[in-house]
Scaffold this active site. Sequence first.
Site, short mmCIF file in Angstrom:
data_model
loop_
_atom_site.label_atom_id
_atom_site.label_comp_id
_atom_site.label_asym_id
_atom_site.label_seq_id
_atom_site.Cartn_x
_atom_site.Cartn_y
_atom_site.Cartn_z
N LYS A 213 4.19 -7.04 11.37
CA LYS A 213 3.50 -7.32 10.43
C LYS A 213 3.78 -8.67 9.97
CE LYS A 213 1.82 -5.04 6.26
NZ LYS A 213 1.53 -3.88 5.86
N ARG B 210 -0.84 5.43 12.68
CA ARG B 210 0.57 5.20 13.40
C ARG B 210 0.04 5.29 15.08
NH1 ARG B 210 4.44 9.02 13.14
NH2 ARG B 210 3.24 9.99 11.75
N ARG C 99 0.84 -1.22 -0.04
CA ARG C 99 0.01 -0.08 0.02
C ARG C 99 0.73 1.14 0.18
NH1 ARG C 99 -2.95 1.24 4.36
NH2 ARG C 99 -4.44 2.35 3.29
C1 BTN Z 1 0.47 -3.88 2.31
O1 BTN Z 1 1.20 -2.95 1.87
O2 BTN Z 1 0.25 -4.10 3.37
C2 BTN Z 1 -0.19 -4.49 1.24
C3 BTN Z 1 0.76 -5.92 0.63
C4 BTN Z 1 0.20 -6.51 -0.53
C5 BTN Z 1 1.11 -7.58 -1.24
C6 BTN Z 1 0.34 -8.47 -2.15
S1 BTN Z 1 1.71 -9.92 -2.59
C7 BTN Z 1 0.45 -10.17 -3.91
C8 BTN Z 1 0.09 -8.72 -4.37
N1 BTN Z 1 0.77 -8.51 -5.52
C9 BTN Z 1 1.48 -7.25 -5.13
O3 BTN Z 1 2.25 -6.74 -5.97
N2 BTN Z 1 1.16 -6.97 -4.19
C10 BTN Z 1 0.09 -7.88 -3.38
#
Ligand code: BTN
Length: 318
Positions: free
Chosen positions: A179, A313, A114
Amino acid sequence: MLELLTILADGEIHSGAEIGEKLGITRAGVWKRIQKLPGYCGCGIESISGQGYRLKSRLELLDEHELRSLVAPGLKLLVLQEVDSTNEHAKRLLKQGAKLDIVVAEMQTRGKGRRGREWCSPYGSNLYLSYIWPVTDGMRQLEGLSLAVGLAVFRALEELGVSRLGLKWPNDVLVGNKKIAGVLLELVGDLSDQSHVVIGIGINVNMQESSSRIGQPWTSLGETLGGFVSRHKLLARLLHHLGEILQLLKTSGFMCLREEWQRRHLWQGEMVTLSSATCSIAGRVAGINERGELGLETNEGLSYFAAGEMSLRMGSDS
Ligand code: BTN
């Protein structure tokens, strides 16, 4: 690298001579590749004097045949070795009019998180999944979706026995304050016409080391549960809970998941700072509404905020 990993995947000791012979390279060449391995697959590797090399944890490569048996009949599954991002790949295929439901990959070269962040995606040790959800009811179907997906991940991890699990608005899944999984939703198409949501889910499964810097404390299922975790088993439970929750969301709306989500929210009642690229607001978390928006009790009273590009946060420093 892939050939080297296939040799070492069983977690047994393999001598430099044996590996060199199989790969057709010198022992010095083996040593060079071994050094690059942790960055490639996220696994630690041990060098055992006079004997050879061993992965610190065994590696289970995705077995397409087994994965197909775990997916509901009729769902179209794509299993990739290496891709920029499963979400990007799904979006490209959808734009070409392809029919597909699930994309999984062993490795992402440009995994996306994100807010424009990178998602660390080494080979073979985590789960990278994009689940394609057709939008048939317009905007209404999307309310609370991002939180609901986080809840589905929560339920799957809880079923595997993970404790100290919690959610952080809008959809991070944490163990304590570390996380373990994240969700990235992307809309393809026009809501008034034909559209799909690409639900991207990343779960740290057996990753022990990360090649790129992860800008926040993290953990993995392997670390939390104290041993190797099968990605096949995890995927089966995740697809089960995701299917169940998406169905519920479609028929009854987010309101029926709201109470459970709030019970899982680690920062309920805490002082937090909510920030976007342009502003930040401090307040006390007052819960979420029927659309999954976060309620903050600020000096000006209670206001609700949509997830979008906001991040949360702990504490009230801005
Ligand atoms: C975050 O920032 O918390 C979201 C992470 C999401 C990662 C997943 S892995 C599968 C899919 N493909 C990506 O490029 N991102 C999501």
